[in-house]
Design a protein around this motif. Structure first.
Motif, PDB file in Angstrom:
ATOM      1  N   UNK A  37       0.690  -1.580   0.347  1.00  0.00           N
ATOM      2  CA  UNK A  37       0.086   0.297   0.155  1.00  0.00           C
ATOM      3  C   UNK A  37       1.152   0.969  -0.275  1.00  0.00           C
ATOM      4  N   UNK A  38       0.744   2.698  -0.774  1.00  0.00           N
ATOM      5  CA  UNK A  38       1.382   3.549  -0.775  1.00  0.00           C
ATOM      6  C   UNK A  38       0.809   4.669  -0.047  1.00  0.00           C
ATOM      7  N   UNK A  39       1.854   6.075  -0.330  1.00  0.00           N
ATOM      8  CA  UNK A  39       1.425   7.040   0.302  1.00  0.00           C
ATOM      9  C   UNK A  39       0.389   7.400  -0.975  1.00  0.00           C
ATOM     10  N   UNK A  40      -1.222   7.632  -0.334  1.00  0.00           N
ATOM     11  CA  UNK A  40      -2.073   8.126  -0.427  1.00  0.00           C
ATOM     12  C   UNK A  40      -2.814   9.816  -0.715  1.00  0.00           C
ATOM     13  N   UNK A 477      11.319  20.671   2.393  1.00  0.00           N
ATOM     14  CA  UNK A 477      11.667  19.716   2.752  1.00  0.00           C
ATOM     15  C   UNK A 477      11.552  18.167   1.708  1.00  0.00           C
ATOM     16  N   UNK A 478      12.573  17.224   2.092  1.00  0.00           N
ATOM     17  CA  UNK A 478      11.984  16.096   0.716  1.00  0.00           C
ATOM     18  C   UNK A 478       9.873  15.885   1.442  1.00  0.00           C
ATOM     19  N   UNK A 479      10.295  15.349   2.509  1.00  0.00           N
ATOM     20  CA  UNK A 479       8.423  14.672   2.792  1.00  0.00           C
ATOM     21  C   UNK A 479       7.398  15.945   2.485  1.00  0.00           C
ATOM     22  N   UNK A 480       8.198  16.972   2.652  1.00  0.00           N
ATOM     23  CA  UNK A 480       7.113  18.238   2.505  1.00  0.00           C
ATOM     24  C   UNK A 480       6.970  18.065   0.929  1.00  0.00           C
ATOM     25  N   UNK A 481       8.005  18.569   0.185  1.00  0.00           N
ATOM     26  CA  UNK A 481       8.082  17.988  -1.306  1.00  0.00           C
ATOM     27  C   UNK A 481       7.620  16.890  -1.853  1.00  0.00           C
ATOM     28  N   UNK A 482       7.274  16.007  -1.406  1.00  0.00           N
ATOM     29  CA  UNK A 482       6.187  15.530  -2.265  1.00  0.00           C
ATOM     30  C   UNK A 482       4.469  15.821  -1.686  1.00  0.00           C
ATOM     31  N   UNK A 513      -6.311  22.386   8.577  1.00  0.00           N
ATOM     32  CA  UNK A 513      -5.233  21.788   8.510  1.00  0.00           C
ATOM     33  C   UNK A 513      -5.481  20.496   9.059  1.00  0.00           C
ATOM     34  N   UNK A 514      -6.480  20.362  10.306  1.00  0.00           N
ATOM     35  CA  UNK A 514      -7.505  19.242  11.008  1.00  0.00           C
ATOM     36  C   UNK A 514      -6.601  18.349  11.196  1.00  0.00           C
ATOM     37  N   UNK A 515      -4.927  18.633  11.201  1.00  0.00           N
ATOM     38  CA  UNK A 515      -3.881  18.584  11.445  1.00  0.00           C
ATOM     39  C   UNK A 515      -3.640  18.468  12.875  1.00  0.00           C
ATOM     40  N   UNK A 516      -3.009  17.825  14.100  1.00  0.00           N
ATOM     41  CA  UNK A 516      -2.774  18.223  15.516  1.00  0.00           C
ATOM     42  C   UNK A 516      -1.588  18.656  16.323  1.00  0.00           C
ATOM     43  N   UNK A 517      -1.535  18.909  15.210  1.00  0.00           N
ATOM     44  CA  UNK A 517       0.934  20.367  14.982  1.00  0.00           C
ATOM     45  C   UNK A 517       0.966  20.418  13.632  1.00  0.00           C
ATOM     46  N   UNK A 518       1.871  21.398  13.786  1.00  0.00           N
ATOM     47  CA  UNK A 518       2.286  22.207  12.467  1.00  0.00           C
ATOM     48  C   UNK A 518       3.019  21.285  11.984  1.00  0.00           C
ATOM     49  N   UNK A 519       3.911  20.584  13.107  1.00  0.00           N
ATOM     50  CA  UNK A 519       4.886  20.282  12.235  1.00  0.00           C
ATOM     51  C   UNK A 519       5.043  18.669  11.190  1.00  0.00           C
ATOM     52  N   UNK A 520       3.292  18.879  11.330  1.00  0.00           N
ATOM     53  CA  UNK A 520       3.087  16.842  11.035  1.00  0.00           C
ATOM     54  C   UNK A 520       2.714  17.369   9.522  1.00  0.00           C
ATOM     55  N   UNK A 521       3.704  16.521   8.624  1.00  0.00           N
ATOM     56  CA  UNK A 521       4.260  16.733   7.430  1.00  0.00           C
ATOM     57  C   UNK A 521       2.343  15.770   5.991  1.00  0.00           C
ATOM     58  N   UNK A 522       2.013  15.317   7.038  1.00  0.00           N
ATOM     59  CA  UNK A 522       1.084  15.118   5.586  1.00  0.00           C
ATOM     60  C   UNK A 522       0.230  15.997   5.450  1.00  0.00           C
ATOM     61  N   UNK A 804      -3.345   2.677  -5.908  1.00  0.00           N
ATOM     62  CA  UNK A 804      -3.223   3.924  -6.264  1.00  0.00           C
ATOM     63  C   UNK A 804      -2.636   5.034  -5.556  1.00  0.00           C
ATOM     64  N   UNK A 805      -1.870   5.950  -5.941  1.00  0.00           N
ATOM     65  CA  UNK A 805      -1.415   6.767  -5.493  1.00  0.00           C
ATOM     66  C   UNK A 805      -1.911   8.050  -6.241  1.00  0.00           C
ATOM     67  N   UNK A 806      -2.748   8.939  -4.629  1.00  0.00           N
ATOM     68  CA  UNK A 806      -3.056   9.939  -5.702  1.00  0.00           C
ATOM     69  C   UNK A 806      -2.799  11.512  -5.041  1.00  0.00           C
ATOM     70  N   UNK A 807      -1.800  12.480  -6.009  1.00  0.00           N
ATOM     71  CA  UNK A 807      -0.666  13.301  -6.596  1.00  0.00           C
ATOM     72  C   UNK A 807      -0.558  13.668  -7.932  1.00  0.00           C
ATOM     73  N   UNK A 808       0.154  15.209  -8.208  1.00  0.00           N
ATOM     74  CA  UNK A 808      -0.068  15.298  -9.730  1.00  0.00           C
ATOM     75  C   UNK A 808       0.101  14.955 -10.186  1.00  0.00           C
TER      76      UNK A 808
END
Length: 910
Positions: A37-40, A477-482, A513-522, A804-808
């Motif tokens: 399973x890949x990142x979606x 950074x790499x994880x944010x670029x993806x 964001x729906x995230x729980x911290x600003x540093x969360x890269x998701x 399926x990886x939903x990206x650009x």
């Protein structure tokens, strides 16, 4: 020009996504366990909305820009007042600020209160607290940025600026049908300013609230505003400490509000004018008391930055705000005395020294004085300034000339980056840029009779850059670029969120964001439509990451000039092809967080967790499982009666449930941080789960506390340290649980928790998130909306399964692995004759709308199926037309694929 590449890429991506969406109704275990399973990621903007397709569209920019204010709206919302389904009423407790002196504590342990003295509050209790409940009502207004404080200077500036734009370009707003939305926003701003102005029976201002919330308290917390419980002290000015920069900026907004509503709602306009006059008198009384001829402390006239805004917003002067307000007070009263003091302090060299913003109003004041002087030559404002300041006739001739406003363009052109972007400052570069645009466009409106000159041409070039006509160096950074869908080093980027596929995706904003911290890269849960990101640096670089509060911050004052500049550009350069996006905003997209997304996270509840295996080192088979989890929700107002159940199986235990020796809380972040307000996660159990043999659960319950989206972890230990065998592999809730180590339990920079649907969430005992051991899932809510994005999932089709990886769209990847044969279909009545193959919606044409209907009917049959509740659901005739795949009888995902291949020319006939 139409971006054909974008449309082609979008169409191709929908082909890939069709199978994914339709597989939602496939059996849970349809894919082999060894499938990778890949990142979606969520669908690109071009799949979410159907806009004009133009790369540069000022109508769309105007429309979208207003929705940022819905995202930042605060208080109790009236019916239909807020247009974003994911935002709900918040900080309603601002209506009950306790009438006590604030303790000055800048953490959550503060008691709240006000900066007023107990003596003052007692003296004016009847005015501050008319209902006598011992509290002051200052609820409403708008959050400042990605945080939730309401800072007076940027809020007042934004309210006045939006009003000014509507005053100047109301015809454009009406033509594009954005007038109703803008008026809703203006009312919410100005209603708040009037609520925060406390006047006595004689109309005298007794106090004015200029800030609610405290920056240090607020910035320590990252969650949605609907679940905030933090103390929010309120800060007031009085005649003893007037701070008139707050006063006159609020006055200006209310004066402009009078002009905007005097024809459509004269009573409301009259109320606005009443408050504007009261504030104007208060300011002038303060100048008389503390001004140049007074021996008293002149610093009383400017903001005490230490009293409320501290380091976040430091006002440096009040004279610019006063001159700005003077022009508007003259316009609404036609009283020449409005300029009596202003002419003494007007700085005619100042407009080009910076640009229009909350802390430097000179270019805005200069434009307004130029307009008043142009429209009322009998005032001879230029000579009044000369006389008041002892200047001769050679100093300057006109407010539009090169000594005043006319120098702005030359000064601003010198600020351009190599890519041509006027960059004034690192913080909020787009904010200043759009403000420059607005001033330039007003120059041509009044100096060149609305005909474009180099001023408008320059503004157009700047806006086009903001909308993506640029080449940006990607700094993520790499994880944010993806995440941002950018795998190269540079390319186009629009700085208006949601504007197109290249637009900023990860603004620094808690609610969206729906995230729980600003540093969360998701990926963020919501699209923050229309938000203007901070902007590029001086070298045309930009960092599209949630954690970047410099280049990716969004604020109400950053957005303030965007609607006006877009409206002005549309007035000059608009074309028939430029258009607002229909059916906007789309129904809230069900965003997916990383892998194991289950049914998506757009609504309902779910768990993100990580576990640690703790086998007994003596090898006797005993041990425990430690679990750390957070509760999340897509609801705008999560429940205060939440509980979480962790299911486990005891079949390997010789003593059965009696062998369980350890059910222990390890850490309750809610109790640690919010225990003072009653937060306490209570661990109970084990309890028998009767529907599956040998299955039990433990339960953690919170009463009268919103744990969902709070970002607070709960950690517990389950098993035994001796005396029996502990093997968690057959435990229902262990299934799909990410296993890490103890250091993951307290990680903060890169959240290790992962979504799991096998730990269940309950609202007052009713299942609202996850899947129970017998397969029970939450009942569907009748009001649930169907997603408008293409939902990424792992799919199974005949002979193969596809992840399926939903990206650009241009960078989509597909991993194919061997899998079982699974086909889901909708039966077709063989007696119904096909009228046009592929025409699922029976409109006589075969196009993408037929594909969409097929996918909707499979993903949500109760709404879009043969007996669906939606008016345009799939009919029996449409089902017969849609069944174009000759290999399988009935409507399936393959039919959607065949039609799409036909539209792409890969299949010649249907």
């Amino acid at each position: 020009m139409m971006n054909h590449k974008k449309l082609t890429a979008a169409l191709l991506s929908i082909v890939t996504a069709a199978t994914s969406l339709c597989s939602v109704i496939s059996p849970v275990n349809a894919v082999d366990a060894d499938t990778t399973e890949e990142q979606q990621f969520c669908a690109p903007i071009s799949e979410v909305v159907k806009d004009s397709g133009l790369d540069i569209d000022y109508a769309r920019a105007l429309q979208y820009s207003l929705y940022f204010y819905d995202a930042n709206m605060c208080g109790e919302f009236k019916e239909n007042e807020n247009r974003l389904s994911w935002r709900g009423s918040c900080h309603t407790y601002d209506a009950h600020v306790p009438m006590i002196e604030w303790d000055g504590v800048t953490t959550k342990t503060s008691t709240g209160g006000t900066n007023l003295s107990a003596e003052f509050m007692s003296k004016y209790k009847d005015i501050l607290d008319p209902d006598g409940d011992g509290t002051i009502d200052v609820a409403g207004g708008f959050h400042d940025a990605g945080d939730h404080v309401e800072f007076g200077m940027p809020e007042n500036y934004t309210a006045a600026t939006l009003g000014w734009e509507y005053y100047e370009y109301g015809d454009v707003f009406k033509k594009l049908k954005q007038d109703e939305h803008m008026e809703t926003i203006l009312r919410h701003f100005n209603d708040y300013l009037m609520k925060c102005t406390f006047i006595d029976d004689d109309g005298k201002v007794i106090a004015h609230c200029y800030q609610v919330g405290e920056g240090n308290i607020d910035h320590a917390i990252w969650n949605s505003p609907e679940v905030d419980t933090m103390p929010r002290p309120a800060f007031f000015l009085t005649a003893e400490k007037p701070q008139i920069d707050y006063v006159v900026s609020a006055c200006a907004s209310l004066a402009i509000n009078y002009l905007n509503f005097k024809e459509s709602d004269p009573d409301y306009a009259a109320k606005s004018l009443k408050y504007a006059k009261a504030l104007w008198k208060f300011a002038n009384d303060a100048i008389e008391e503390y001004g140049p001829t007074s021996t008293k402390d002149k610093d009383m006239l400017i903001s005490d930055n230490a009293d409320g805004p501290v380091q976040f917003y430091k006002s440096s002067k009040w004279e610019d705000d006063y001159c700005w307000a003077a022009a508007w007070m003259y316009i609404v009263t036609e009283d020449e005395k409005s300029f009596d003091y202003a002419v003494k302090i007007f700085d005619y060299y100042a407009p080009s020294g910076w640009c229009y913003c909350w802390n430097d109003m000179w270019s805005g004041a200069g434009v307004m004085w130029a307009i008043v002087n142009q429209q009322h030559p009998e005032l001879d404002l230029v000579q009044k300034v000369r006389d008041a300041q002892g200047k001769n006739q050679y100093v300057f001739d006109n407010f539009w000339d090169d000594d005043c406003v006319g120098k702005c363009l030359k000064a601003w052109k010198q600020k351009e980056t190599p890519g041509g972007f006027a960059h004034l400052d690192t913080w909020g570069s787009c904010r200043y840029n759009t403000a420059m645009q607005f001033i330039c466009l007003l120059y041509d409106k009044y100096v060149n009779d609305s005909k474009p000159s180099e001023w408008s041409e320059w503004a157009k070039k700047q806006m086009d850059y903001v909308l993506g006509k640029n080449d940006i160096k990607y700094k993520e950074d790499a994880k944010y670029a993806v995440l941002a869908g950018k795998n190269g080093t540079h390319g186009p980027r629009a700085f208006v969120v949601g504007y197109n596929d290249s637009a900023v995706k990860n603004p620094h904003h808690r609610a969206a964001s729906g995230l729980l911290m600003a540093e969360d890269p998701r990926e963020q849960k919501h699209i923050l439509w229309g938000a203007l990101a901070g902007g590029p640096d001086a070298s045309d670089g930009h960092d599209d990451a949630t954690k970047d509060w410099t280049e990716n911050e969004v604020t109400i004052d950053y957005n303030a000039c965007l609607p006006g500049a877009a409206a002005a550009l549309y007035a000059v350069y608009g074309t028939p092809e430029m258009a607002i996006t229909p059916n906007f905003p789309p129904e809230d997209e069900k965003r997916v967080y990383g892998t194991n997304g289950g049914d998506g996270g757009g609504s309902g509840y779910w768990i993100e967790a990580i576990g640690v295996d703790k086998p007994n080192l003596n090898g006797d088979g005993s041990g425990t499982t430690q679990v750390s989890f957070k509760v999340l929700s897509g609801e705008s107002n999560p429940s205060k009666k939440t509980s979480v159940r962790y299911f486990f199986n005891v079949s390997e235990m010789a003593k059965g449930i009696d062998g369980l020796g350890e059910v222990r809380e390890l850490y309750d972040q809610s109790s640690t941080e919010d225990g003072a307000i009653g937060a306490d996660g209570k661990l109970t159990g084990p309890f028998k789960y009767d529907k599956v043999a040998d299955t039990y659960y433990v339960e953690i319950t919170w009463e009268d506390y919103v744990i969902a989206n709070s970002g607070k972890k709960y950690q517990f230990d389950l098993g035994m340290y001796y005396g029996d065998v502990w093997d968690p592999k057959n435990d229902w809730s262990y299934k799909d649980l990410k296993i890490g180590d103890s250091t993951d339990f307290f990680a903060v920079d890169d959240p290790p928790e992962q979504r799991t649907d096998y730990i269940c969430v309950y609202d007052d005992g009713v299942l609202v998130g996850g899947t129970e051991p017998d397969g029970t899932k939450p009942a569907a809510k009748e009001e649930d909306k169907t997603t408008t994005t293409t939902k990424p999932v792992t799919t199974t089709t005949k002979k193969i399964s596809t992840a399926t990886t939903m990206v650009d769209p241009s960078k989509r990847t597909t991993t194919t692995t061997a899998g079982p044969t699974t086909v889901t279909n909708t039966a077709t009545n063989s007696d119904v004759k096909v009228t046009k193959a592929g025409d699922a919606n029976c409109d006589g044409e075969v196009d993408m709308s037929d594909v969409v209907l097929i996918m909707q009917s499979l993903a949500n049959p109760n709404k879009y199926g043969l007996e669906g509740t939606e008016k345009k659901h799939l009919t029996e005739q449409g089902s017969a037309n849609a069944d174009v795949d000759t290999k399988v009888k009935g409507v399936t995902a393959n039919d959607a694929l065949v039609i799409q291949e036909f539209l792409l020319g890969k299949v010649k006939t249907l």
